[in-house]
Scaffold this active site. Structure first.
Site, mmCIF file in Angstrom:
data_model
loop_
_atom_site.group_PDB
_atom_site.id
_atom_site.type_symbol
_atom_site.label_atom_id
_atom_site.label_comp_id
_atom_site.label_asym_id
_atom_site.label_seq_id
_atom_site.Cartn_x
_atom_site.Cartn_y
_atom_site.Cartn_z
ATOM 1 N N GLU A 24 29.879 11.732 1.223
ATOM 2 C CA GLU A 24 30.648 11.475 2.445
ATOM 3 C C GLU A 24 29.660 11.304 3.602
ATOM 4 O OE1 GLU A 24 33.343 14.683 3.086
ATOM 5 O OE2 GLU A 24 34.123 14.660 1.040
ATOM 6 N N ASP B 52 0.853 -1.193 0.000
ATOM 7 C CA ASP B 52 0.000 0.000 0.000
ATOM 8 C C ASP B 52 0.886 1.239 0.000
ATOM 9 O OD1 ASP B 52 -1.714 2.088 0.457
ATOM 10 O OD2 ASP B 52 -2.601 1.288 2.281
ATOM 11 N N ARG C 102 28.193 21.091 -0.254
ATOM 12 C CA ARG C 102 28.491 20.790 1.146
ATOM 13 C C ARG C 102 27.290 20.897 2.091
ATOM 14 N NH1 ARG C 102 33.427 20.341 2.862
ATOM 15 N NH2 ARG C 102 33.040 21.365 4.868
ATOM 16 N N GLU D 237 36.110 12.099 12.932
ATOM 17 C CA GLU D 237 35.881 13.478 12.499
ATOM 18 C C GLU D 237 36.143 14.445 13.665
ATOM 19 O OE1 GLU D 237 35.359 15.846 10.526
ATOM 20 O OE2 GLU D 237 35.423 14.789 8.612
ATOM 21 N N HIS E 130 28.377 15.624 2.369
ATOM 22 C CA HIS E 130 28.888 16.344 1.209
ATOM 23 C C HIS E 130 28.826 15.428 -0.009
ATOM 24 C CE1 HIS E 130 31.680 17.996 4.577
ATOM 25 N NE2 HIS E 130 30.476 18.525 4.653
ATOM 26 N N GLU F 56 32.258 19.639 -4.917
ATOM 27 C CA GLU F 56 31.310 19.061 -3.963
ATOM 28 C C GLU F 56 30.322 20.121 -3.521
ATOM 29 O OE1 GLU F 56 32.849 17.831 -0.190
ATOM 30 O OE2 GLU F 56 33.997 19.652 0.130
ATOM 31 N N ARG G 5 36.019 25.486 2.746
ATOM 32 C CA ARG G 5 34.901 24.773 3.355
ATOM 33 C C ARG G 5 33.814 25.697 3.891
ATOM 34 N NH1 ARG G 5 39.138 21.297 3.496
ATOM 35 N NH2 ARG G 5 38.634 19.069 3.407
ATOM 36 N N GLU H 196 33.548 9.459 10.040
ATOM 37 C CA GLU H 196 33.189 9.548 8.624
ATOM 38 C C GLU H 196 33.592 8.264 7.907
ATOM 39 O OE1 GLU H 196 34.922 11.845 4.759
ATOM 40 O OE2 GLU H 196 34.210 13.160 6.385
ATOM 41 N N GLU I 76 29.000 11.309 7.377
ATOM 42 C CA GLU I 76 29.412 11.663 8.735
ATOM 43 C C GLU I 76 28.333 11.193 9.705
ATOM 44 O OE1 GLU I 76 32.070 15.642 7.696
ATOM 45 O OE2 GLU I 76 30.006 15.886 8.400
#
Length: 474
Positions: free
Chosen positions: A133, A53, A361, A212, A269, A359, A340, A220, A135
């Site tokens: 990635e 369903d 982020r 990390e 990321h 990437e 970053r 990670e 984390e």
């Protein structure tokens, strides 16, 4: 080469399989499952599927909600967490129709496949490779309560700095200082190594795992680049393995974006590149950071639509507690190399033409990975088709730390949404790029927005412990 029913029967015999487990994905990107004894598995099962369903999975179905799940044999893997030998298979949801069933256009896996076909139809590329990635946190225990007389969360991990007076062995990690710490501080190494081994056994090649920044058990795991539709399936399996392996070791895992106040949050990321006839589309030795004009247009599409993308890539109220300054999470609409603090980062270490990429982020793992990856592709393709240049639009490149700008300079920048409600407003106003080529059905977007608005309203109505701290004695 695609697997056949004969291949599956040989796999069943080799591993003495007793049960076949069909894993179906709901609108939130979580597995649900239906299991049949191996004796009931046949070529008829592959043709006729398993009924379910769809309305109970969150899909607002215009047709009758009874659907069939058709297994994709290429996804078959022995489930390492079942004591009774079990073969796990995912696949696609189909609308029951005659003479043939047709794909449920809202089903996440079908949307990823539709996005890949749309990309090929544009002629821009024939393959999108991505690398998400993952984390996550590993806690020794967690508990929460949302009751009229009890609202709160209690969590703990032995290595956390707040246990320096309790733990007794001195193996405590300082606040925000856990990045790549080795044993004896890295207490969950064996658990994560087993996670990676199980992922490899499931056909998901792994690049590495490591601690990390967050001292309260943040880690990670990073796979290798893979085809977008394949990596969407792999993302589901990676999360499944993380959660179940943690339990095996007496731990609890979460990919929640911001589980610990005052520490780095968990992102997902997503690195990406395009290929056409096995040649890189994003590489140009003469371009900024060795990226082609097509790559820049793709970035431009992502940045133009980033506010509405956030509703899909960051679909929880908790997501926006991560997207704040000071914790390596992006807050600014912009792009740069090795930076970053911008939402688009171009890694300087990707030097060979076939590895040149960038990437995004802001995403996190509360997203439905199928929706997330497909939406990223559709936004980027819109940028290429409409020649949206990120530099001409004032989105960079920002080769400075955006967190350290003066307030006057920050005021000139465009920020990411700070609340899920704002991202949903943006998605409501800006989603034509998603519906292009019929990839995302309009009724799915409306249903998704309505469900998320209801979620926001429900959470907003709950008193928060911090409100007691601020207002109780006023």
């Amino acid at each position: 080469m695609a697997r056949t029913a004969k291949d599956i029967m040989e796999l069943i015999k080799e591993h003495d399989i007793k049960m076949i487990d069909f894993k179906i994905v709901d609108i939130n990107g979580q597995f649900r499952h239906v299991t049949i004894p191996v004796q009931q598995f046949s070529e008829e099962t592959l043709k006729n599927g398993i009924g379910f369903d769809a309305s109970n999975y969150g899909y607002a179905v215009v047709e009758k909600s009874d659907m069939v799940f058709i297994p994709d044999l290429d996804t078959a893997v022995v489930d390492p967490f079942c004591e009774i030998a079990t073969l796990s298979i995912t696949g696609n949801a189909m609308i029951i129709d005659y003479p043939e069933n047709r794909p449920l256009d809202q089903y996440p896996r079908n949307i990823v496949l539709a996005a890949e076909k749309y990309m090929q139809d544009t002629g821009i590329a024939d393959t999108m490779l991505i690398l998400p990635e993952f984390e996550f946190h590993l806690f020794n225990q967690v508990g929460w309560s949302v009751q009229p007389n009890s609202i709160g969360v209690d969590l703990d991990t032995q290595q956390a700095y707040w246990n320096s007076d309790k733990e007794g062995k001195g193996c405590i990690v300082a606040h925000q200082k856990a990045y790549h710490v080795a044993k004896p501080y890295d207490r969950t190494y064996e658990c994560r190594s087993e996670m990676c081994m199980l992922m490899e056994e499931a056909g998901i090649p792994i690049k590495y795992h490591h601690p990390e920044v967050g001292a309260a058990g943040q880690f990670e795991i990073e796979p290798l680049l893979g085809k977008m539709s394949t990596m969407a399936d792999a993302s589901m399996m990676i999360k499944y393995i993380i959660h179940n392996t943690a339990l095996k070791y007496g731990l609890t895992a979460t990919l929640m974006p911001k589980p610990v106040y005052g520490e780095a949050g968990n992102g997902m990321h997503v690195h990406m590149l395009l290929l056409k006839d096995d040649e890189p589309v994003f590489s140009d030795d003469n371009g900024y950071s060795h990226l082609s004009q097509t790559a820049h247009y793709f970035i431009g599409g992502l940045l133009k639509h980033i506010s509405s993308l956030c509703a899909i890539t960051n679909p929880s109220t908790n997501s926006f507690k991560r997207l704040v300054p000071g914790f390596e999470a992006p807050v600014t609409v912009g792009y740069a190399t090795s930076n970053r603090s911008a939402v688009i980062r171009i890694p300087a270490y990707a030097k060979t033409p076939k590895m040149r990429r960038f990437e995004i982020r802001n995403p996190d793992a509360t997203c439905n990975p199928y929706f997330c990856y497909a939406a990223i592709l559709m936004a980027g393709l819109d940028g290429v088709l409409n020649k949206i240049d990120p530099h001409e639009n004032g989105w960079g490149p920002y080769d400075v730390n955006l967190y350290n700008l003066s307030d006057e300079e920050k005021a000139k920048l465009t920020a990411l949404p700070t609340r899920l409600e704002d991202a949903l407003d943006a998605l409501e106003a800006d989603h034509d790029y998603l519906t292009a080529g019929g990839v995302f059905p309009e009724h799915l977007i409306k249903n998704f927005i309505a469900r998320k608005r209801k979620e926001c309203s429900e959470i907003a109505a709950i008193p928060h412990p911090a409100e007691f701290d601020r207002y109780y004695n006023l």
